[in-house]
Design an enzyme around this catalytic site. Structure first.
Site, mmCIF file in Angstrom:
data_model
loop_
_atom_site.group_PDB
_atom_site.id
_atom_site.type_symbol
_atom_site.label_atom_id
_atom_site.label_comp_id
_atom_site.label_asym_id
_atom_site.label_seq_id
_atom_site.Cartn_x
_atom_site.Cartn_y
_atom_site.Cartn_z
ATOM 1 N N GLU A 216 -2.130 6.636 8.119
ATOM 2 C CA GLU A 216 -2.961 7.130 7.962
ATOM 3 C C GLU A 216 -4.194 7.937 7.793
ATOM 4 O O GLU A 216 -4.719 7.513 9.186
ATOM 5 C CB GLU A 216 -4.311 6.549 6.953
ATOM 6 C CG GLU A 216 -3.248 6.528 4.942
ATOM 7 C CD GLU A 216 -3.811 5.337 4.378
ATOM 8 O OE1 GLU A 216 -5.703 5.315 4.709
ATOM 9 O OE2 GLU A 216 -3.890 4.916 3.403
ATOM 10 N N LYS B 128 0.825 -1.429 -0.033
ATOM 11 C CA LYS B 128 -0.368 0.286 0.164
ATOM 12 C C LYS B 128 0.691 0.868 -0.395
ATOM 13 O O LYS B 128 0.380 2.067 -0.527
ATOM 14 C CB LYS B 128 -1.006 -0.124 1.369
ATOM 15 C CG LYS B 128 -2.222 -0.889 1.233
ATOM 16 C CD LYS B 128 -3.098 -0.943 2.569
ATOM 17 C CE LYS B 128 -4.055 -2.315 2.820
ATOM 18 N NZ LYS B 128 -4.959 -2.621 1.848
ATOM 19 N N ARG C 296 -7.090 -8.395 -9.176
ATOM 20 C CA ARG C 296 -7.628 -9.082 -9.579
ATOM 21 C C ARG C 296 -9.098 -8.404 -8.859
ATOM 22 O O ARG C 296 -9.407 -7.258 -9.041
ATOM 23 C CB ARG C 296 -7.194 -9.775 -8.114
ATOM 24 C CG ARG C 296 -7.734 -9.015 -7.180
ATOM 25 C CD ARG C 296 -7.853 -9.828 -5.783
ATOM 26 N NE ARG C 296 -7.712 -9.848 -4.265
ATOM 27 C CZ ARG C 296 -8.619 -7.918 -3.919
ATOM 28 N NH1 ARG C 296 -10.718 -8.944 -4.251
ATOM 29 N NH2 ARG C 296 -8.747 -7.937 -2.933
ATOM 30 N N HIS D 37 -14.067 -2.835 8.499
ATOM 31 C CA HIS D 37 -13.716 -3.090 7.590
ATOM 32 C C HIS D 37 -13.373 -3.883 6.782
ATOM 33 O O HIS D 37 -12.312 -4.286 5.538
ATOM 34 C CB HIS D 37 -12.376 -2.336 7.743
ATOM 35 C CG HIS D 37 -11.114 -1.901 8.476
ATOM 36 N ND1 HIS D 37 -11.686 -0.385 8.643
ATOM 37 C CD2 HIS D 37 -10.709 -1.022 10.040
ATOM 38 C CE1 HIS D 37 -11.206 0.369 9.616
ATOM 39 N NE2 HIS D 37 -11.071 -1.065 10.569
HETATM 40 P P1 ADP Z 1 -7.746 -3.471 3.058
HETATM 41 O O1 ADP Z 1 -6.646 -3.617 1.732
HETATM 42 O O2 ADP Z 1 -8.008 -4.587 4.187
HETATM 43 O O3 ADP Z 1 -9.446 -3.789 1.824
HETATM 44 P P2 ADP Z 1 -7.924 -0.231 2.834
HETATM 45 O O4 ADP Z 1 -6.411 0.011 2.472
HETATM 46 O O5 ADP Z 1 -8.800 -0.984 1.428
HETATM 47 O O6 ADP Z 1 -7.943 -2.023 3.442
HETATM 48 O O7 ADP Z 1 -9.531 -0.404 3.836
HETATM 49 C C1 ADP Z 1 -10.138 -0.800 3.899
HETATM 50 C C2 ADP Z 1 -12.066 -0.357 4.455
HETATM 51 O O8 ADP Z 1 -10.850 0.082 6.093
HETATM 52 C C3 ADP Z 1 -11.999 0.857 3.678
HETATM 53 O O9 ADP Z 1 -13.384 0.123 2.575
HETATM 54 C C4 ADP Z 1 -12.623 1.398 4.829
HETATM 55 O O10 ADP Z 1 -13.716 1.384 5.123
HETATM 56 C C5 ADP Z 1 -11.401 1.716 5.882
HETATM 57 N N1 ADP Z 1 -10.565 2.899 5.876
HETATM 58 C C6 ADP Z 1 -9.228 2.443 4.696
HETATM 59 N N2 ADP Z 1 -8.497 3.558 4.961
HETATM 60 C C7 ADP Z 1 -9.117 4.719 5.679
HETATM 61 C C8 ADP Z 1 -8.976 5.949 6.632
HETATM 62 N N3 ADP Z 1 -7.957 6.557 5.674
HETATM 63 N N4 ADP Z 1 -10.054 6.376 6.576
HETATM 64 C C9 ADP Z 1 -11.224 5.372 7.387
HETATM 65 N N5 ADP Z 1 -11.176 4.331 7.056
HETATM 66 C C10 ADP Z 1 -10.148 3.994 6.272
HETATM 67 P P1 ADP Z 2 -11.027 -5.555 -0.409
HETATM 68 O O1 ADP Z 2 -10.903 -5.895 1.240
HETATM 69 O O2 ADP Z 2 -9.297 -5.729 0.097
HETATM 70 O O3 ADP Z 2 -11.296 -4.986 -1.389
HETATM 71 P P2 ADP Z 2 -12.364 -7.873 -0.927
HETATM 72 O O4 ADP Z 2 -13.672 -8.037 -0.096
HETATM 73 O O5 ADP Z 2 -13.044 -7.930 -2.641
HETATM 74 O O6 ADP Z 2 -11.111 -7.773 -0.737
HETATM 75 O O7 ADP Z 2 -12.235 -9.967 -0.562
HETATM 76 C C1 ADP Z 2 -11.133 -9.823 -1.088
HETATM 77 C C2 ADP Z 2 -11.141 -11.053 0.196
HETATM 78 O O8 ADP Z 2 -11.297 -12.510 -0.473
HETATM 79 C C3 ADP Z 2 -9.433 -12.256 -0.283
HETATM 80 O O9 ADP Z 2 -8.200 -11.038 0.316
HETATM 81 C C4 ADP Z 2 -9.432 -12.603 0.633
HETATM 82 O O10 ADP Z 2 -8.866 -12.811 2.287
HETATM 83 C C5 ADP Z 2 -10.665 -13.339 1.106
HETATM 84 N N1 ADP Z 2 -10.519 -14.707 -0.233
HETATM 85 C C6 ADP Z 2 -9.613 -15.082 -0.296
HETATM 86 N N2 ADP Z 2 -9.997 -15.941 -0.999
HETATM 87 C C7 ADP Z 2 -11.467 -16.595 -0.967
HETATM 88 C C8 ADP Z 2 -12.903 -17.363 -1.215
HETATM 89 N N3 ADP Z 2 -12.221 -18.498 -2.140
HETATM 90 N N4 ADP Z 2 -13.844 -17.437 -1.428
HETATM 91 C C9 ADP Z 2 -14.119 -16.222 -0.612
HETATM 92 N N5 ADP Z 2 -13.419 -15.299 0.221
HETATM 93 C C10 ADP Z 2 -11.739 -15.367 -0.212
HETATM 94 MG MG MG Z 3 -9.595 -2.491 0.515
#
Ligand code: ADP
Ligand code: ADP
Ligand code: MG
Length: 668
Positions: free
Chosen positions: A200, A116, A297, A235
């Protein structure tokens, strides 16, 4: 186009990819672990290869085994799904080096967006607005704390390698920073093998807006509009929709243009998602939306985009991987109606949303909506993988109709004995704030109390009594009691009651969801299964139909359980309740208050914040267990003293093991 595809994944995503492959006449190949030998994705595939034991590291995450399976079956292409190896650039390269088509992002793009902090730096260079924060190499706790102080609280600590909502901690004040950092790092190290973090600014009223992008090998990138995934719990996304409520044309133009710019900056090919965080305090505004990360992805929530655009994104992935251009130009893409998706998780909302594992003895999903699932009745939710068991997707003309349709679909979910969040989903979808589109990522946290049913509703209680009376009427259920009328004579004669014209009246007791219910039930007419039910001083008319009970003016529930079962189940708008003989249930809550903290599922101890002899307040964490990729703190049930902590960090524990004891503090 290749003629066979191996899906290096399991569950619903494997089944989803197979669906498109079958439609396109492409041979489907599954891989599976020992825990998944009877899984749906294995049975649906044309061919399946066992690649190792249950733990993902020894099967789904073992690149050599997956590649060996591809070679053995002559797979021409590999689709990684999401999670697992979908964002593993080394694996992507190994696939291509083996002469197999990789249906995923280019390894260079995966690497550029994989961490990130590096991704954010790249986006700054590309002119994409990013969330303010610290993303430096100095990872000393002192430096991180100083940066957090300088940014100003609340801040968010994020694992640079994080994903799926894991490895993230919100910190509201400086005092809490170091504890949160420690727990975030532990989770990051164990989930991602990398404990580096970034800090952040925590955006207020945060809304999660993301843009689906799609690129081809000829340098073209289009977007397929936005999704709103603000309805999250810790989250993790729970309900997603497309388009985003309150999105105006100017903001949409800005955010989709930024997304295309971001994808082009990494020469993106295939399906990808650019995630943004928006400050929603004054609605969505073009100047208050920042890049958060890119997921290189297909995304779990891709079906809502498919619904509003009419595009099969997996088909597009196949075509892009085969070198074809993006099938539609930007000006050929438009938004049609509204779509919403709910993630059905095997978890128990009434028990802190703990994952719920076990057999799916009863697993019934509604008809008439799109369902993406990887399990079926008789299957199993194991401790080894993600607790998401299905996605329900509704497409309608308006947001209102989509939300209503999805609430109805979630309300018809019947699962037992595994618990699910179906009832919780219904309550989210019907919440007045959600209905008007006023949801930020804090919604569930703020409203949680009202979104979880901890007690059976009046309707469920009436249904439980009705079922008890009906069983008794048919002479097969042993626990109805206090008979007042000449029932007894007929008790062993099934259905005898229906031949008598005289109304019959008796009082009954049952337990439902561990709570007692008693009342008087009177059969109304012979033969039509309708009853007068009196509970305390209220009267109801209930009528039983196959698999459901209607209570006039109150509502309808589903039920399962033959008359001869020792227990039956009532399903009320997604919640499942067990109806049993009263005496079996009276001790249900006694165990919870004896001070022993038991492992709710098998897992590993990752922290012991309290030691024997420590004085703890009710709710204070005593021991922390990691299971199904999440940390679960077991808290003191009351004020007291820690008597014993039976395990140390690193220990594996079995379900139900007593991990620690809290002793009630003598009041001095
Ligand atoms: P992940 O890789 O686990 O998806 P993200 O960086 O996409 O991590 O953040 C996941 C969630 O956390 C976001 O969908 C949002 O709800 C929350 N989030 C992330 N960054 C912030 C931020 N700077 N302030 C408030 N909420 C945040
Ligand atoms: P993000 O929170 O990063 O936006 P998504 O909400 O799209 O991601 O979910 C992706 C996550 O789903 C992966 O990071 C993983 O933890 C989880 N995952 C992995 N394999 C599977 C699976 N076969 N079915 C459902 N979820 C999975
Ligand atoms: Mg995310």
């Amino acid at each position: 186009m290749f003629t066979s595809v191996l899906v290096a994944n399991r569950g619903e995503i494997a089944c989803r990819v197979f669906r498109t492959a079958r439609r396109m006449g492409i041979r489907t190949i599954a891989v599976y672990s020992e825990a998944d030998a009877r899984a749906l994705h294995v049975r649906e595939a044309d061919e399946a290869v066992l690649i190792g034991p249950a733990p993902a590291r020894e099967s789904y995450l073992d690149a050599d085994k997956v590649l060996a399976a591809a070679r053995a079956t002559g797979a021409e292409a590999i689709h990684p799904g999401y999670g697992f190896m979908s964002e593993n650039a080394d694996f992507a390269e190994a696939v291509m080096a083996a002469g197999i088509v990789w249906i995923g992002a280019p390894p260079a793009a995966i690497r550029a967006m994989g961490l990130k902090d590096a991704a954010k730096k790249l986006m700054v260079e590309a002119g994409v607005p990013v969330t303010p924060g610290y993303m430096g190499a100095d990872q000393s706790p002192e430096r991180l704390k100083a940066e957090a102080d300088a940014i100003g609280y609340p801040v968010l600590i994020k694992a640079v390698a994080g994903g799926g909502g894991k490895g993230m901690r919100r910190v509201d004040a400086g005092e809490a920073f170091l504890d949160a950092l420690g727990s975030c790092r532990r989770e990051a190290a164990s989930s991602f093998g990398d404990d580096r973090v970034l800090i952040e600014k925590y955006i207020l009223s945060p809304r999660h807006i993301e843009v689906q992008v799609f690129g081809d090998a000829h340098g073209e990138v289009v977007h397929l509009f936005e999704r709103d995934c603000s309805l999250q719990r810790r989250h993790q996304k729970v309900i997603e929709e497309a388009p985003a409520p309150g999105m105006d044309d100017a903001t949409r133009a800005a955010v989709t243009a930024a997304a295309v710019k971001a994808a082009k900056a990494v020469n993106y090919v295939g399906a990808g998602t650019i995630e943004f965080i928006a400050d929603g305090t004054e609605g969505l505004r073009a100047d208050r939306i920042w890049f958060m990360e890119m997921n290189t992805r297909l995304q779990v929530e891709h079906p809502v985009t498919e619904a509003i655009t009419g595009v099969d994104l997996v088909e597009w992935q196949f075509r892009a991987a085969a070198g074809e251009p993006v099938p539609l130009r930007q000006d050929e893409l438009s938004i049609n109606g509204w779509a919403m998706e709910a993630r059905l998780y095997a978890e128990d909302p009434a028990n802190g949303f703990l994952p719920s594992i076990g057999k799916l003895d009863h697993f019934v999903l509604p008809d008439g909506v799109r369902i993406d699932t990887g399990v079926e009745q008789g299957g199993e939710v194991s401790q080894f993988y993600d607790p998401m068991i299905a996605k329900l997707i509704v497409h309608a003309e308006t947001r209102e109709a989509a939300a209503e349709g999805l609430a109805e679909a979630c309300g018809a979910v019947e699962v037992w004995p595994v618990r699910t969040n179906a009832g919780f989903l219904v309550r989210c979808l019907e919440h007045p704030r959600f209905v008007v589109g006023d949801v930020d990522t804090g919604f569930i946290g703020a409203e949680e109390g009202g979104l979880v049913a901890t007690h059976p509703s009046g309707l469920v209680r009436i249904a439980a009594l009705t079922l008890t009376a009906e069983d008794q009427h048919l002479g097969s259920r042993p626990w109805a009691s206090d008979r007042e009328t000449p029932w007894e004579a007929d008790a062993n004669n099934p259905a005898s009651g229906f031949r008598l014209n005289a109304p019959r009246r008796a009082s009954y007791r049952a337990a439902v969801g561990g709570e007692h219910v008693s009342g008087i039930v009177l059969s109304r007419q012979s033969g039509d299964f309708s009853w007068d039910v009196q509970i305390e001083d209220q009267g109801f008319v209930s009528r039983s139909k196959p698999r459901r009970i209607e209570v006039e003016g109150v509502g309808t529930v589903g039920y399962r359980g033959s008359w001869r079962d020792t227990a039956c189940l009532v399903f009320d708008r997604g919640w499942a309740w067990q109806v049993t003989e009263p005496r079996f249930n009276s001790s249900m809550s006694a165990a919870a208050s004896d001070g022993s903290l038991r492992a709710p599922m098998p897992g590993k101890i990752v922290a012991t914040p309290a030691k024997a002899g420590d004085v703890v307040a009710k709710g204070q964490p005593v021991i922390v267990l990691e299971a199904m990729k999440m940390e679960h703190a077991l808290n003191a049930p009351f004020d007291g003293m820690v008597g014993e902590v039976a395990f140390a960090v690193g220990d594996q524990v079995a379900a139900d093991a007593v991990l620690a004891m809290v002793l009630k503090q003598e009041s001095a």
